[in-house]
Design an enzyme around this catalytic site. Structure first.
Site, mmCIF file in Angstrom:
data_model
loop_
_atom_site.group_PDB
_atom_site.id
_atom_site.type_symbol
_atom_site.label_atom_id
_atom_site.label_comp_id
_atom_site.label_asym_id
_atom_site.label_seq_id
_atom_site.Cartn_x
_atom_site.Cartn_y
_atom_site.Cartn_z
ATOM 1 N N SER A 48 32.643 44.253 36.970
ATOM 2 C CA SER A 48 32.685 43.061 36.804
ATOM 3 C C SER A 48 31.747 42.337 35.605
ATOM 4 C CB SER A 48 32.281 42.173 38.119
ATOM 5 O OG SER A 48 32.779 40.767 38.141
ATOM 6 N N ASP A 204 38.918 42.949 40.311
ATOM 7 C CA ASP A 204 37.713 43.381 40.266
ATOM 8 C C ASP A 204 37.094 44.657 41.121
ATOM 9 O OD1 ASP A 204 34.726 42.958 40.655
ATOM 10 O OD2 ASP A 204 35.114 41.073 39.601
#
Length: 378
Positions: A48, A204
């Protein structure tokens, strides 16, 4: 002997960067301190926002890395239009409203069709409340992908397969990485749409592993290593007494990503590998030549990994919206804390502590620059 030389003698230096939105500014200070100490990671790993910071490090020439990190974080500041002098709670509410309603500059912008109805068919590649086209443009401007793939610093970014719910690590050692791999690692639903790579959609990586330290532990071949694992969601915290505090603590617990469990398992595995290697040495030579015994002995390993866990301290005014606090002040405070804490930890050099020879995995944990756990002496 300089600190950089001492660190190099421990093996490869690895920097692992957790995901956490605006909290990732802490990682800028961490890298700045390492760079100032002459410590250059040979391998950066991120999920991320950690993947974004990792790509800015690996995708820049060594002398330009801090500058590129600072440029990115300067571009995503979102409080330029917030009046000065507001009480902290009011300024925070204003920033949050601006981020939710208008997005964050150079990062994400609203997808109007998504806000009309949750049942709108947006298409799999656009199914998110926000578009990250601004982030794509920012990364393409700031990252030299030739440098990222051929510059000598290995980079790994983690993403979650939408189809199989499995973690996928994209590694520059095995394949050339592009902007899509970085975007996929940060495609947190339902805010951001998934990213398609080789026909498959990814979200993610923090959904499945927000602290991707296992990549180092499971790497093949294993190497002696000094691992700096930067945790921007603190696993340690007080008991919450209000719903507001519960919402804040819940995020810390969720995104700490079971790192403690990973570390406990890896300590057991590394100790077992050391025991196997040591016991194999005790066998007579004729036994060691036996194919079956040789196979068993191959599970042994005498590599040693020092893991320095850097836990970011909480700011005084933090609440559950801290991961979207892209204010200039918030970014500055976190960057300064990362620099200060890392410099203090480097000054203590916890890897110098004596350890049992049978241990292959040694944990050193620092919070706010203060050592709260280090290797036990033999």
């Amino acid at each position: 002997m300089t600190l950089a030389t001492e660190v190099a003698e421990l093996g490869q230096t690895v920097l692992v960067l957790q995901g956490g939105g605006a909290l990732g500014a802490y990682q800028v200070g961490v890298y700045e301190a390492l760079d100032e100490a002459g410590i250059a990671p040979q391998w950066v790993i991120g999920t991320s926002i950690g993947a974004i910071n990792a790509s800015l490090i690996a995708g820049s020439k060594p002398g330009e890395r801090v500058e590129k990190l600072c440029e990115f974080w300067s571009r995503v500041q979102n409080d330029q239009l917030i009046p000065q002098g507001l009480p902290s709670w009011m300024a925070s509410a204003a920033r949050n409203f601006r981020a939710i309603s208008a997005g964050v500059p150079s990062f994400f912008s609203p997808n109007p069709m998504a806000f009309l109805s949750p049942h709108n068919r947006l298409g799999a590649d656009k199914a998110g409340y926000y578009s990250v086209d601004p982030l794509r443009r920012t990364l393409e401007e700031l990252i030299d992908f030739d440098q990222l793939n051929k510059g000598g610093t290995r980079i790994t970014v983690g993403a979650s397969s939408v189809k199989t719910a499995e973690m996928r690590y994209f590694d520059s050692r095995d394949m050339p990485l592009q902007v899509e791999h970085v975007l996929a690692s940060g495609a947190l639903p339902p805010g951001f749409p998934p990213v398609r790579i080789d026909g498959e959609l990814y979200w993610d990586g923090g959904i499945l592993s927000n602290t991707p330290v296992e990549v180092v532990f499971d790497d093949n071949p294993r190497k002696d290593s000094l691992v700096f694992a930067v945790h921007i969601w603190n696993p340690h915290g007080p008991e919450p007494e209000t719903i507001w505090e519960v919402m804040n603590r819940q995020k810390d617990v969720q995104y700490s990503s079971r790192a403690a469990a990973h570390i406990k398992r890896q300590r057991q595995l590394h100790k077992m590998r050391h025991i196997i290697a040591e016991m194999s040495k005790m066998l007579p030579e004729d036994k060691r030549r036996d194919n079956r015994v040789s196979e068993f002995a191959s599970y042994g390993c005498l590599t040693r990994m020092h893991v320095v866990r850097l836990l970011a301290p909480a700011l005084d005014y933090e609440d559950h919206s801290k991961d979207i606090d892209f204010s200039a002040n918030g970014i500055r405070q976190r960057r300064e804390a990362g620099y200060r804490d890392t410099m203090e930890t480097l000054g203590k050099a916890p890897w110098r502590e004596p350890v049992d020879d049978i241990e292959g995995f040694i944990l050193h944990e620092a919070s706010g620059g203060r050592m709260i756990h280090t290797a036990a002496a033999r």
